[in-house]
Scaffold this motif. Structure first.
Motif, PDB file in Angstrom:
ATOM      1  N   TYR A   1      12.471   6.859   5.885  1.00  0.00           N
ATOM      2  CA  TYR A   1      11.779   5.709   5.296  1.00  0.00           C
ATOM      3  C   TYR A   1      10.664   5.212   6.221  1.00  0.00           C
ATOM      4  CZ  TYR A   1      11.041   0.762   4.202  1.00  0.00           C
ATOM      5  OH  TYR A   1      10.481  -0.459   3.937  1.00  0.00           O
ATOM      6  N   GLU A   2      10.967   5.094   7.507  1.00  0.00           N
ATOM      7  CA  GLU A   2       9.965   4.604   8.453  1.00  0.00           C
ATOM      8  C   GLU A   2       8.784   5.563   8.562  1.00  0.00           C
ATOM      9  OE1 GLU A   2      12.354   4.047  11.890  1.00  0.00           O
ATOM     10  OE2 GLU A   2      13.025   2.026  11.310  1.00  0.00           O
ATOM     11  N   ALA A   3       9.055   6.877   8.448  1.00  0.00           N
ATOM     12  CA  ALA A   3       7.970   7.856   8.482  1.00  0.00           C
ATOM     13  C   ALA A   3       7.064   7.713   7.263  1.00  0.00           C
ATOM     14  CB  ALA A   3       8.540   9.269   8.555  1.00  0.00           C
ATOM     15  N   SER A   4       7.657   7.462   6.091  1.00  0.00           N
ATOM     16  CA  SER A   4       6.839   7.291   4.885  1.00  0.00           C
ATOM     17  C   SER A   4       6.001   6.021   4.984  1.00  0.00           C
ATOM     18  CB  SER A   4       7.734   7.268   3.638  1.00  0.00           C
ATOM     19  OG  SER A   4       8.466   6.061   3.557  1.00  0.00           O
TER      20      SER A   4
ATOM     21  N   GLN B   1       0.838   3.379   5.944  1.00  0.00           N
ATOM     22  CA  GLN B   1       0.341   2.233   6.704  1.00  0.00           C
ATOM     23  C   GLN B   1       0.908   0.912   6.150  1.00  0.00           C
ATOM     24  OE1 GLN B   1      -3.948   2.502   6.735  1.00  0.00           O
ATOM     25  NE2 GLN B   1      -3.971   4.215   8.167  1.00  0.00           N
ATOM     26  N   LEU B   2       2.232   0.944   5.961  1.00  0.00           N
ATOM     27  CA  LEU B   2       2.939  -0.237   5.481  1.00  0.00           C
ATOM     28  C   LEU B   2       4.009  -0.628   6.491  1.00  0.00           C
ATOM     29  CD1 LEU B   2       3.502   0.797   1.740  1.00  0.00           C
ATOM     30  CD2 LEU B   2       1.882  -0.923   2.579  1.00  0.00           C
ATOM     31  N   PRO B   3       4.239  -1.918   6.712  1.00  0.00           N
ATOM     32  CA  PRO B   3       5.323  -2.325   7.618  1.00  0.00           C
ATOM     33  C   PRO B   3       6.680  -1.996   6.986  1.00  0.00           C
ATOM     34  CG  PRO B   3       4.377  -4.239   6.531  1.00  0.00           C
ATOM     35  CD  PRO B   3       3.509  -3.074   6.159  1.00  0.00           C
ATOM     36  N   PRO B   4       7.584  -1.359   7.740  1.00  0.00           N
ATOM     37  CA  PRO B   4       8.871  -0.960   7.147  1.00  0.00           C
ATOM     38  C   PRO B   4       9.863  -2.100   6.967  1.00  0.00           C
ATOM     39  CG  PRO B   4       8.746  -0.243   9.429  1.00  0.00           C
ATOM     40  CD  PRO B   4       7.409  -0.835   9.111  1.00  0.00           C
ATOM     41  N   TRP B   5       9.878  -3.069   7.895  1.00  0.00           N
ATOM     42  CA  TRP B   5      10.882  -4.127   7.854  1.00  0.00           C
ATOM     43  C   TRP B   5      10.201  -5.479   7.865  1.00  0.00           C
ATOM     44  CZ3 TRP B   5      15.019  -1.519   6.690  1.00  0.00           C
ATOM     45  CH2 TRP B   5      15.198  -0.242   7.228  1.00  0.00           C
ATOM     46  N   PRO B   6      10.585  -6.373   7.018  1.00  0.00           N
ATOM     47  CA  PRO B   6      11.518  -6.174   5.897  1.00  0.00           C
ATOM     48  C   PRO B   6      10.878  -5.327   4.804  1.00  0.00           C
ATOM     49  CG  PRO B   6      10.564  -8.356   5.764  1.00  0.00           C
ATOM     50  CD  PRO B   6      10.086  -7.768   7.065  1.00  0.00           C
ATOM     51  N   PRO B   7      11.669  -4.542   4.076  1.00  0.00           N
ATOM     52  CA  PRO B   7      11.093  -3.686   3.041  1.00  0.00           C
ATOM     53  C   PRO B   7      10.428  -4.502   1.938  1.00  0.00           C
ATOM     54  CG  PRO B   7      13.337  -3.016   3.568  1.00  0.00           C
ATOM     55  CD  PRO B   7      13.116  -4.358   4.204  1.00  0.00           C
ATOM     56  N   SER B   8       9.330  -3.979   1.436  1.00  0.00           N
ATOM     57  CA  SER B   8       8.645  -4.590   0.300  1.00  0.00           C
ATOM     58  C   SER B   8       8.757  -3.657  -0.898  1.00  0.00           C
ATOM     59  CB  SER B   8       7.173  -4.828   0.637  1.00  0.00           C
ATOM     60  OG  SER B   8       6.520  -3.576   0.867  1.00  0.00           O
TER      61      SER B   8
ATOM     62  N   GLU C   1       8.825   1.733  -3.033  1.00  0.00           N
ATOM     63  CA  GLU C   1       8.307   2.640  -4.052  1.00  0.00           C
ATOM     64  C   GLU C   1       7.653   3.862  -3.423  1.00  0.00           C
ATOM     65  OE1 GLU C   1       5.779   0.272  -6.538  1.00  0.00           O
ATOM     66  OE2 GLU C   1       7.372  -0.045  -8.026  1.00  0.00           O
ATOM     67  N   LEU C   2       6.955   3.659  -2.299  1.00  0.00           N
ATOM     68  CA  LEU C   2       6.351   4.801  -1.604  1.00  0.00           C
ATOM     69  C   LEU C   2       7.429   5.758  -1.115  1.00  0.00           C
ATOM     70  CD1 LEU C   2       3.875   6.206  -0.391  1.00  0.00           C
ATOM     71  CD2 LEU C   2       4.185   4.782   1.659  1.00  0.00           C
ATOM     72  N   PHE C   3       8.488   5.207  -0.531  1.00  0.00           N
ATOM     73  CA  PHE C   3       9.592   6.058  -0.050  1.00  0.00           C
ATOM     74  C   PHE C   3      10.240   6.808  -1.206  1.00  0.00           C
ATOM     75  CE2 PHE C   3      14.205   6.193   1.378  1.00  0.00           C
ATOM     76  CZ  PHE C   3      14.029   7.323   2.163  1.00  0.00           C
ATOM     77  N   ALA C   4      10.490   6.111  -2.312  1.00  0.00           N
ATOM     78  CA  ALA C   4      11.091   6.756  -3.482  1.00  0.00           C
ATOM     79  C   ALA C   4      10.176   7.849  -4.023  1.00  0.00           C
ATOM     80  CB  ALA C   4      11.390   5.718  -4.559  1.00  0.00           C
ATOM     81  N   GLY C   5       8.865   7.600  -4.000  1.00  0.00           N
ATOM     82  CA  GLY C   5       7.929   8.614  -4.463  1.00  0.00           C
ATOM     83  C   GLY C   5       7.965   9.865  -3.605  1.00  0.00           C
TER      84      GLY C   5
END
Length: 401
Positions: free
Chosen positions: A86-89, A94-101, A106-110
């Motif tokens: 998740y953190e790699a995605s 270029q999105l902050p991982p925590w807290p998840p948005s 959606e990017l991780f799921a994609g």
């Protein structure tokens, strides 16, 4: 106490407070709350024991313990593996991982969907959600959004690849390649797992004292730590001795370089118990971890020249589930009811039918072998015919226990 006027009034009366404000629903003072709890504990011994047990437990520790118990240990391992993915995605997007948005999830799921690298991508997605909650992040997203992501991850996935049954002819090939004492114990464990309709790794927790003599021709096997259980359940089937089969038949003794193995649950379980006691081992599998057991499993298959990897399959053809698949197929082929098979397997779902689907599509995949108490359950083996009679007729004392 904030349970409404009725709760507050009862609390006030229990605390000896009969003022109009308390009866009308005013919040009861803290000292009165403690008095109410102690008064209730005095009337109820169970409440008193609870009060004693939680006296030194902080609210944070209580909630953390509950959250930890919500997930099985095997699933937690998958959840831990999900975090770096998740953190790699997020780094790539270029999105902050925590807290998840919503954007980061959606990017991780994609990426999970596009990679097609996992048979159950939804587990990794929910792993990140659980990790966020464990970090103290509350994800207040609509339920419909979560449901949509889950459907998107599951849509058009290939059918779950079921392990092939470890049939007795295959077990015979493995037995012929068992050149060490540990190999011999593994062959016994595989045969025992078939008798119990269990995964091969269930014997990692089976102790010698869990194999109990009920009578000269009967043993009880006490199985614990079954995969998927929520409560601490125990399945303890009792097995009758099976009559020896003539040499050359499908269910005759297994030949190994270290001696024969009787295809009889009484003989197999007593041999496992005796070997563990002689070696001073705590568990009959004589193997401390599932990883080590899996390594022995693969090595034995390799020596027997049985391929585990098959073109077109993502998962191995044979796995720890193969003994359970074989047992269900044998028992259904012998005519035993799905109800009895479900009890033996400790299933409350329709998993028996899923495993039996293989038998319906290929009826010749297993032979007729009513191995589970054919004499006691002769009436339950509907359609087994001569197979039951052959197994439950007059018996001779064979080799083994």
């Amino acid at each position: 106490h904030r349970g409404g006027a009725g709760t507050a009034a009862r609390s006030a009366r229990a605390a000896g407070n009969s003022s109009p404000s308390a009866s009308a629903g005013a919040c009861v003072p803290s000292s009165a709350c403690h008095l109410h709890v102690r008064s209730a504990a005095a009337r109820d011994p169970a409440a008193f024991r609870l009060l004693q047990h939680v006296a030194g437990v902080s609210p944070e520790a209580a909630v953390a313990g509950l959250r930890n118990a919500r997930t099985a240990a095997s699933t937690k391992a998958t959840y831990r593996a999900a975090e770096p993915l998740y953190e790699a995605s997020c780094l790539r997007g270029q999105l902050p991982p925590w807290p998840p948005s919503r954007d980061s999830l959606e990017l991780f799921a994609g990426y999970l969907r596009e990679s097609a690298a996992f048979a159950a991508p939804g587990v990794y997605f929910w792993g990140v959600v659980e990790s966020a909650r464990a970090r103290g992040h509350e994800l207040a997203f609509p339920k419909a959004w979560f449901d949509g992501v889950a459907k998107g991850l599951e849509r058009d996935l290939p059918e779950h690849e079921q392990a092939a049954p470890l049939t007795i002819p295959l077990l015979r090939r493995l037995a012929a390649s068992a050149t060490s004492e540990l190999d011999f114990t593994l062959v016994l464990s595989l045969a025992g797992a078939i008798f119990c309709a269990a995964r091969s790794d269930c014997f990692l927790h089976l102790r010698p004292e869990d194999i109990q003599d009920v009578a000269p021709d009967k043993v009880r096997v006490v199985l614990r730590h079954l995969k998927g259980e929520v409560r601490r359940e125990v399945v303890d089937p009792v097995f009758d001795r099976l009559a020896p089969q003539p040499g050359g038949s499908e269910f005759a003794d297994l030949a190994t370089p270290l001696g024969p193995v009787r295809l009889c649950p009484v003989a197999v379980f007593r041999a496992l118990r005796d070997r563990a006691l002689a070696a001073g081992e705590r568990y009959v599998a004589q193997c401390k971890t599932a990883k080590k057991l899996s390594r022995r499993f693969k090595h034995l298959f390799g020596r027997a020249q049985i391929e585990l990897a098959v073109p077109g399959r993502d998962r191995a053809l044979y796995s720890m589930h193969s003994t359970r698949v074989a047992a269900v197929c044998y028992l259904l082929k012998a005519g035993l009811s799905e109800t009895v098979v479900s009890v033996l397997c400790n299933w409350s779902s329709d998993q028996v039918r899923r495993y039996g689907r293989r038998l319906a599509l290929d009826p010749s995949s297993v032979g007729l072998w009513p191995f589970y108490n054919p004499a006691s359950l002769a009436g339950a083996y509907a359609g087994a015919g001569s197979g039951v009679a052959a197994s439950s007729g007059k018996r001779k004392r064979g080799r083994g226990a």
